[in-house]
Scaffold this active site. Structure first.
Site, PDB file in Angstrom:
ATOM      1  N   ASP A  25       0.852  -1.188   0.000  1.00 48.43           N
ATOM      2  CA  ASP A  25       0.000   0.000   0.000  1.00 48.43           C
ATOM      3  C   ASP A  25       0.886   1.235   0.000  1.00 48.43           C
ATOM      4  O   ASP A  25       2.104   1.141  -0.011  1.00 48.43           O
ATOM      5  CB  ASP A  25      -0.989  -0.023   1.159  1.00 48.43           C
ATOM      6  CG  ASP A  25      -0.276   0.133   2.475  1.00 48.43           C
ATOM      7  OD1 ASP A  25       0.965   0.189   2.466  1.00 48.43           O
ATOM      8  OD2 ASP A  25      -0.941   0.202   3.502  1.00 48.43           O
ATOM      9  N   ASP A  58      -8.428  -7.070   0.343  1.00 50.04           N
ATOM     10  CA  ASP A  58      -7.495  -7.308   1.457  1.00 50.04           C
ATOM     11  C   ASP A  58      -8.192  -6.972   2.750  1.00 50.04           C
ATOM     12  O   ASP A  58      -9.036  -6.073   2.790  1.00 50.04           O
ATOM     13  CB  ASP A  58      -6.252  -6.424   1.308  1.00 50.04           C
ATOM     14  CG  ASP A  58      -6.548  -4.981   1.647  1.00 50.04           C
ATOM     15  OD1 ASP A  58      -6.343  -4.575   2.803  1.00 50.04           O
ATOM     16  OD2 ASP A  58      -7.015  -4.241   0.751  1.00 50.04           O
ATOM     17  N   CYS A  87     -13.967 -29.111   7.497  1.00 47.96           N
ATOM     18  CA  CYS A  87     -12.789 -28.332   7.098  1.00 47.96           C
ATOM     19  C   CYS A  87     -11.566 -29.250   6.996  1.00 47.96           C
ATOM     20  O   CYS A  87     -11.281 -30.027   7.911  1.00 47.96           O
ATOM     21  CB  CYS A  87     -12.532 -27.220   8.107  1.00 47.96           C
ATOM     22  SG  CYS A  87     -11.136 -26.185   7.666  1.00 47.96           S
ATOM     23  N   CYS A  96      -8.465 -28.277   6.857  1.00 48.82           N
ATOM     24  CA  CYS A  96      -7.224 -27.592   7.237  1.00 48.82           C
ATOM     25  C   CYS A  96      -6.481 -28.384   8.316  1.00 48.82           C
ATOM     26  O   CYS A  96      -7.051 -29.234   8.998  1.00 48.82           O
ATOM     27  CB  CYS A  96      -7.509 -26.164   7.686  1.00 48.82           C
ATOM     28  SG  CYS A  96      -7.915 -25.960   9.424  1.00 48.82           S
ATOM     29  N   CYS A 156      -8.184 -28.237  11.842  1.00 50.23           N
ATOM     30  CA  CYS A 156      -9.409 -29.020  12.040  1.00 50.23           C
ATOM     31  C   CYS A 156      -9.152 -30.522  11.907  1.00 50.23           C
ATOM     32  O   CYS A 156      -9.858 -31.326  12.506  1.00 50.23           O
ATOM     33  CB  CYS A 156     -10.485 -28.572  11.057  1.00 50.23           C
ATOM     34  SG  CYS A 156     -11.040 -26.898  11.412  1.00 50.23           S
ATOM     35  N   HIS A 182      -6.504 -21.817  10.349  1.00 52.68           N
ATOM     36  CA  HIS A 182      -7.885 -22.172   9.995  1.00 52.68           C
ATOM     37  C   HIS A 182      -8.622 -21.007   9.331  1.00 52.68           C
ATOM     38  O   HIS A 182      -9.282 -21.182   8.308  1.00 52.68           O
ATOM     39  CB  HIS A 182      -8.669 -22.636  11.228  1.00 52.68           C
ATOM     40  CG  HIS A 182     -10.145 -22.680  10.974  1.00 52.68           C
ATOM     41  ND1 HIS A 182     -10.756 -23.737  10.328  1.00 52.68           N
ATOM     42  CD2 HIS A 182     -11.132 -21.761  11.204  1.00 52.68           C
ATOM     43  CE1 HIS A 182     -12.054 -23.475  10.178  1.00 52.68           C
ATOM     44  NE2 HIS A 182     -12.303 -22.287  10.710  1.00 52.68           N
TER      45      HIS A 182
HETATM   46 ZN   LIG Z   1     -10.182 -25.674   9.683  1.00 56.21          ZN
END
Ligand SMILES: [Zn+2]
Length: 384
Positions: A90, A290, A332, A334, A337, A363
């Site tokens: 930025d 963003d 999920c 990820c 999880c 996550h």
């Molecule tokens: Zn997750």
């Protein structure tokens, strides 16, 4: 630099690719925020698994520390911070708002005068005071571009004034027109530097986005969009949102300028990162977003989950999770999880264990990337 792969028949939503010398960004895309050159608590090696395609670094903070000359010595921010991915920087324009309009002075009519000791805005530029050590830091359009070139992100933002919420028409008009004049100075400075000898170590192609301002006033927003779109720039960004306005006002401000965004250039929305907003706003032709929210909330123990409502969130510090064996979200995939229970995450946050910040941030970012995958899928299959 930008290719539109598909345009929705139902809205202005589009699938695209932004090409940079550090890789491609499939859009619409989230741009996670790495203010000081780091996505807080996440090592760069994990970013691929999370699905992050690009990150946003902050020119004001990197100028304050470690200093842009240090970063340039290392060959730019990609090498310095170990971030081998497309990066945006930025311009320090947002800090005119965030540092200048602290809570105590909010609602005052003008930026200038004694009531805002942090900065001074003039035609030349902005004078900041470092929040770290009190030293004065000057930013002009030229210095912003020079500093961003030393940082060496793939995409730079033009220097602008992020106008505070509640500013009256006259102030907003003056500030928006000043931002336009600053854009012209940024474009010339970029051109000058491109042909100067002072470019060793800096990346091949650095793109520049102009920023649309105009506050909460329709005519000023449209005039700003038209002006910015007509300049020699590579993309446009919509600024001055997420400064305290309501969700309705935010949608209106994006809708007003939507028809004036260049068809063949990418459009970025600065500082907007609520999933429910993003689902709506891609329909106005926004390609990248963003926001600090996914990472900032995670560090406070707030994680996103579809439990309860589609865009729900839960607070890991709540006692009710002390014995809960389930993950944050059943579906999920990820790392967090797949391996950890709410009970353990609750324990980490209660004990302020560092791993907690990492797992929650992991996550939240992963969850957000899934949202964008879903959006891209919907545009692909014409259901958007
Ligand atoms: Zn997750």
């Amino acid at each position: 630099m930008f290719r539109v792969l598909k345009r929705s028949k139902k809205s202005k939503a589009r699938l695209g690719i932004i090409q940079t010398s550090h890789g491609n960004i499939r859009t619409p895309s989230l741009v996670p925020v790495a203010t000081k050159g780091t996505l807080k608590s996440i090592p760069p090696k994990d970013l691929k698994d999370i699905g992050a395609q690009v990150a946003f670094v902050n020119t004001f903070h990197l100028t304050d520390h470690p200093g842009v000359d240090v970063i340039k010595k290392f060959g730019g921010i990609h090498k310095y911070a170990g971030l081998d991915m497309p990066l945006m920087s930025d311009s320090a324009g947002f800090q005119v708002f965030s540092l200048g309009r602290g809570k105590p002075t909010r609602g005052a009519k003008t930026h200038q005068g004694d009531e805002v000791p942090l900065l001074k805005i003039s035609e030349e530029g902005v004078l900041f005071r470092s929040p770290r050590n009190g030293k004065e830091i000057a930013f002009t359009p030229e210095l912003s571009i020079k500093n961003q070139q030393k940082i060496g992100a793939d995409i730079m933002m033009a220097f602008d004034e992020c106008i505070y919420y509640g500013a009256d028409y006259e102030y907003t008009k003056q500030a928006t027109e000043r931002t336009h004049r600053w854009l012209l100075r940024c474009v010339s400075e970029k051109r000058l530097l491109k042909y100067s000898h002072d470019r060793e170590n800096i990346i091949d192609e650095q793109y520049l986005y102009g920023i649309i301002q105009g506050g909460i006033f329709k005519d000023l927003r449209i005039a700003s969009a038209k002006f910015v779109a007509a300049q020699d720039i590579d993309g446009v960004a919509i600024g001055g949102v997420s400064v305290g306005e309501t969700k309705r006002e935010l949608r209106k401000q994006v809708r007003w300028v939507s028809s004036y965004l260049p068809e063949d250039k990418p459009a970025h929305l600065l500082g907007v990162g609520r999933a429910e907003d993003i689902y709506d706003l891609v329909k106005y032709g926004i390609d990248t977003f963003d926001c600090v929210e996914p990472t900032r909330l995670a560090r406070n123990g707030i994680v996103f989950t579809a439990r309860g409502s589609k865009f729900g969130r839960i607070d890991l510090t709540r006692t009710k999770y002390r014995r809960d064996k389930s993950p944050i979200e059943e579906n999920c995939n990820c790392y967090t999880c797949q391996n950890f229970s709410l009970s353990f995450l609750h324990h980490l946050f209660k004990e302020r264990e560092l791993l907690g910040y990492y797992l929650a941030t992991y996550h939240n970012l992963f969850w957000f990337e899934k949202i964008f995958e879903d959006i891209r899928g919907k545009i692909e299959t014409n259901s958007y």
